[in-house]
Motif scaffolding. Structure first.
Motif, mmCIF file in Angstrom:
data_model
loop_
_atom_site.group_PDB
_atom_site.id
_atom_site.type_symbol
_atom_site.label_atom_id
_atom_site.label_comp_id
_atom_site.label_asym_id
_atom_site.label_seq_id
_atom_site.Cartn_x
_atom_site.Cartn_y
_atom_site.Cartn_z
ATOM 1 N N ARG A 216 0.820 -1.222 0.000
ATOM 2 C CA ARG A 216 0.000 0.000 0.000
ATOM 3 C C ARG A 216 0.850 1.267 0.000
ATOM 4 N NH1 ARG A 216 -3.307 -2.998 3.837
ATOM 5 N NH2 ARG A 216 -5.318 -3.547 2.856
ATOM 6 N N GLU A 217 1.968 1.248 0.712
ATOM 7 C CA GLU A 217 2.732 2.476 0.927
ATOM 8 C C GLU A 217 3.854 2.696 -0.074
ATOM 9 O OE1 GLU A 217 4.076 2.981 4.943
ATOM 10 O OE2 GLU A 217 2.123 2.452 5.806
ATOM 11 N N SER A 218 4.233 1.671 -0.825
ATOM 12 C CA SER A 218 5.428 1.772 -1.661
ATOM 13 C C SER A 218 5.133 2.426 -3.016
ATOM 14 C CB SER A 218 6.034 0.390 -1.897
ATOM 15 O OG SER A 218 6.506 -0.154 -0.674
ATOM 16 N N ASP A 219 6.084 3.232 -3.456
ATOM 17 C CA ASP A 219 6.054 3.776 -4.816
ATOM 18 C C ASP A 219 6.745 2.823 -5.788
ATOM 19 O OD1 ASP A 219 4.916 6.504 -4.200
ATOM 20 O OD2 ASP A 219 6.710 6.531 -2.922
ATOM 21 N N VAL A 220 7.668 2.036 -5.256
ATOM 22 C CA VAL A 220 8.363 0.999 -6.019
ATOM 23 C C VAL A 220 8.367 -0.264 -5.175
ATOM 24 C CG1 VAL A 220 10.531 0.269 -7.086
ATOM 25 C CG2 VAL A 220 9.889 2.691 -7.122
ATOM 26 N N VAL A 221 8.058 -1.401 -5.778
ATOM 27 C CA VAL A 221 8.164 -2.694 -5.105
ATOM 28 C C VAL A 221 9.163 -3.537 -5.880
ATOM 29 C CG1 VAL A 221 6.985 -4.835 -4.484
ATOM 30 C CG2 VAL A 221 5.833 -2.630 -4.160
ATOM 31 N N SER A 222 10.193 -4.029 -5.186
ATOM 32 C CA SER A 222 11.235 -4.836 -5.815
ATOM 33 C C SER A 222 11.242 -6.220 -5.170
ATOM 34 C CB SER A 222 12.605 -4.157 -5.656
ATOM 35 O OG SER A 222 13.584 -4.789 -6.428
ATOM 36 N N ILE A 223 11.198 -7.258 -5.994
ATOM 37 C CA ILE A 223 10.998 -8.633 -5.516
ATOM 38 C C ILE A 223 12.320 -9.390 -5.467
ATOM 39 C CG2 ILE A 223 9.840 -10.818 -5.970
ATOM 40 C CD1 ILE A 223 7.647 -9.224 -7.395
ATOM 41 N N HIS A 224 12.586 -10.020 -4.305
ATOM 42 C CA HIS A 224 13.849 -10.737 -4.095
ATOM 43 C C HIS A 224 13.642 -11.986 -3.243
ATOM 44 C CE1 HIS A 224 15.810 -7.314 -5.906
ATOM 45 N NE2 HIS A 224 15.073 -6.553 -5.131
ATOM 46 N N VAL A 225 12.577 -12.735 -3.500
ATOM 47 C CA VAL A 225 12.326 -13.971 -2.755
ATOM 48 C C VAL A 225 12.696 -15.169 -3.613
ATOM 49 C CG1 VAL A 225 10.474 -12.949 -1.375
ATOM 50 C CG2 VAL A 225 9.910 -14.111 -3.525
ATOM 51 N N ALA A 226 13.052 -16.257 -2.957
ATOM 52 C CA ALA A 226 13.295 -17.509 -3.675
ATOM 53 C C ALA A 226 11.965 -18.080 -4.151
ATOM 54 C CB ALA A 226 14.002 -18.503 -2.758
ATOM 55 N N LEU A 227 11.999 -18.828 -5.228
ATOM 56 C CA LEU A 227 10.790 -19.472 -5.731
ATOM 57 C C LEU A 227 10.646 -20.852 -5.114
ATOM 58 C CD1 LEU A 227 8.355 -19.546 -7.637
ATOM 59 C CD2 LEU A 227 9.872 -20.481 -9.400
ATOM 60 N N ASP A 228 9.536 -21.067 -4.420
ATOM 61 C CA ASP A 228 9.168 -22.387 -3.940
ATOM 62 C C ASP A 228 7.651 -22.449 -3.928
ATOM 63 O OD1 ASP A 228 8.262 -21.127 -1.552
ATOM 64 O OD2 ASP A 228 10.203 -21.423 -0.579
ATOM 65 N N ALA A 229 7.098 -23.518 -3.388
ATOM 66 C CA ALA A 229 5.643 -23.694 -3.429
ATOM 67 C C ALA A 229 4.908 -22.552 -2.746
ATOM 68 C CB ALA A 229 5.268 -25.033 -2.783
ATOM 69 N N SER A 230 5.524 -21.949 -1.737
ATOM 70 C CA SER A 230 4.845 -20.892 -0.983
ATOM 71 C C SER A 230 4.943 -19.525 -1.644
ATOM 72 C CB SER A 230 5.424 -20.803 0.437
ATOM 73 O OG SER A 230 6.757 -20.302 0.404
ATOM 74 N N THR A 231 5.802 -19.370 -2.652
ATOM 75 C CA THR A 231 5.969 -18.053 -3.277
ATOM 76 C C THR A 231 5.494 -18.014 -4.731
ATOM 77 O OG1 THR A 231 8.265 -18.553 -3.882
ATOM 78 C CG2 THR A 231 7.898 -17.401 -1.789
ATOM 79 N N VAL A 232 4.951 -19.112 -5.242
ATOM 80 C CA VAL A 232 4.361 -19.070 -6.585
ATOM 81 C C VAL A 232 3.193 -18.091 -6.571
ATOM 82 C CG1 VAL A 232 3.099 -20.381 -8.331
ATOM 83 C CG2 VAL A 232 5.073 -21.402 -7.186
ATOM 84 N N HIS A 233 3.221 -17.102 -7.445
ATOM 85 C CA HIS A 233 2.197 -16.046 -7.515
ATOM 86 C C HIS A 233 2.025 -15.336 -6.178
ATOM 87 C CE1 HIS A 233 0.148 -17.674 -11.428
ATOM 88 N NE2 HIS A 233 1.438 -17.400 -11.580
ATOM 89 N N LEU A 234 3.135 -15.159 -5.479
ATOM 90 C CA LEU A 234 3.105 -14.369 -4.246
ATOM 91 C C LEU A 234 2.505 -12.996 -4.518
ATOM 92 C CD1 LEU A 234 4.133 -14.109 -1.215
ATOM 93 C CD2 LEU A 234 6.194 -13.084 -2.205
ATOM 94 N N VAL A 235 2.819 -12.455 -5.685
ATOM 95 C CA VAL A 235 2.229 -11.191 -6.124
ATOM 96 C C VAL A 235 1.269 -11.498 -7.270
ATOM 97 C CG1 VAL A 235 2.667 -8.910 -7.085
ATOM 98 C CG2 VAL A 235 4.274 -9.895 -5.433
#
Length: 342
Positions: A216-235
């Motif tokens: 909600r508060e960010s003007d820029v969102v930068s993604i740096h998570v590992a891909l696993d079952a819990s982060t598929v389509h995290l966004v």
């Protein structure tokens, strides 16, 4: 020294007792020479990823495999190479490898963390700048003859000084991006599943917050998570709906962390101002994909670690992991350390 041909071995004399390994891409000269001194090496030199048939043949009887993110290493391959002791992945991420299958079979897995942090953070922040200031769109305007005069309303973008960047994933790379953002006088928010930065990576001035608040508060969102079952389509669509319509999304992690169709719809509808992507759900992305042709979306061909120094360092660490594995020694960087107990 010249590397072997794609289908041949290095110095494969009949009485050569060196361990046999398969390598799915040509390596920089230094690491390649070092590996060839200690192992019989078969290297794929063709265009594109190593074909499945080549990979099966090369790994048959091999004790080690040096793979890249373009290679799928799973149960279907492992059943054909029972002598395999170690897989060394030329990447930090291991989403191309079935880690559980390797572990069940007692095959150790190495990766290359740390050495690519700076290069990937640089590329991420380059995308932050390029997407926020509409650099590619502005260059296209010049090429298309749309630059006709100085206009106070032409190609207006987001000013980073004083803006808020939200970092999803507070590991090495995420915190390296945070340091760069602080140097640009940005306010920095961060989120991680553990609720704090990874050990030894914390940066003064970074505020850890809940994911919804960050979006909600960010003007820029930068993604740096590992891909696993819990982060598929995290966004996905719900998360994109929380973001400001003036916000920019940058992804240099893995493509499947973002729901690409939802991102396309948000960019087309104006629900999101812009995006910068170094990764996509399917790689390489189809050149006809509408995402590639949006003026407010920059798509790069997964070049986050693509500097001479970093790719050489990655190869050195990958070779270190491979040689340690075939020698029965502790891997410098082991993904399944329960097997690395020597």
């Amino acid at each position: 020294m010249t590397e072997p041909a794609a289908t041949g071995h290095v110095d494969c004399a009949g009485d050569d007792v060196r361990a046999r390994v398969a390598v799915t891409r040509s390596l920089p000269e230094g690491p390649s020479r070092r590996l060839a001194r200690h192992a019989r090496v078969e290297v794929w030199r063709g265009e594109g990823p190593a074909p499945e048939a080549w990979l099966r043949a090369a790994c048959a009887g091999a004790v080690g495999l040096l793979a890249t993110p373009a290679d799928r290493v799973g149960e279907d391959l492992l059943v054909t190479c029972p002598t395999l002791r170690v897989v060394s992945n030329l990447a930090v991420g291991t989403d191309n490898v079935d880690v559980a299958a390797l572990t069940r079979r007692g095959v150790r897995l190495g990766n290359t963390p740390g050495v690519l942090t700076a290069a990937t953070a640089d590329l991420a922040f380059a995308l932050v700048l390029a997407a926020s200031r509409r650099l590619v769109e502005a260059r296209d305007a010049v090429l298309e003859g749309k630059w006709t005069t100085w206009d106070p309303g032409f190609m207006l973008g987001l000013e980073l000084a004083g803006a808020t960047i939200g970092i999803l994933g507070a590991g090495r790379i995420g915190m390296a991006v945070a340091r760069r953002a602080l140097a640009f006088d940005m306010r920095v928010l961060a989120w991680s599943r553990r609720g704090r930065p990874a050990d030894g990576t914390g940066v003064e001035g970074v505020e850890m917050v809940a994911m919804d608040r960050l979006l909600r508060e960010s003007d820029v969102v930068s993604i740096h998570v590992a891909l696993d079952a819990s982060t598929v389509h995290l966004v996905g669509a719900p998360q994109l709906a929380l973001m400001k319509p003036t916000a920019v999304l940058v992804n240099t992690a893995r493509g499947a962390v973002v729901d690409q169709q939802a991102l396309l719809e948000a960019l087309v509808s104006g629900r999101l101002a812009a995006a910068g992507l170094d990764v996509t759900e399917r790689e390489p992305i189809d050149p006809s994909d509408p995402l590639v042709h949006l003026p407010n979306c920059i798509v790069l061909p997964h070049i986050g670690s693509a500097t001479v120094a970093t790719r050489t360092a990655m190869a050195e660490l990958a070779v270190d992991n491979l040689l340690a594995g075939i020698a029965g020694k502790r891997l410098p960087s082991c993904v399944n350390p329960e097997l690395d107990s020597i």
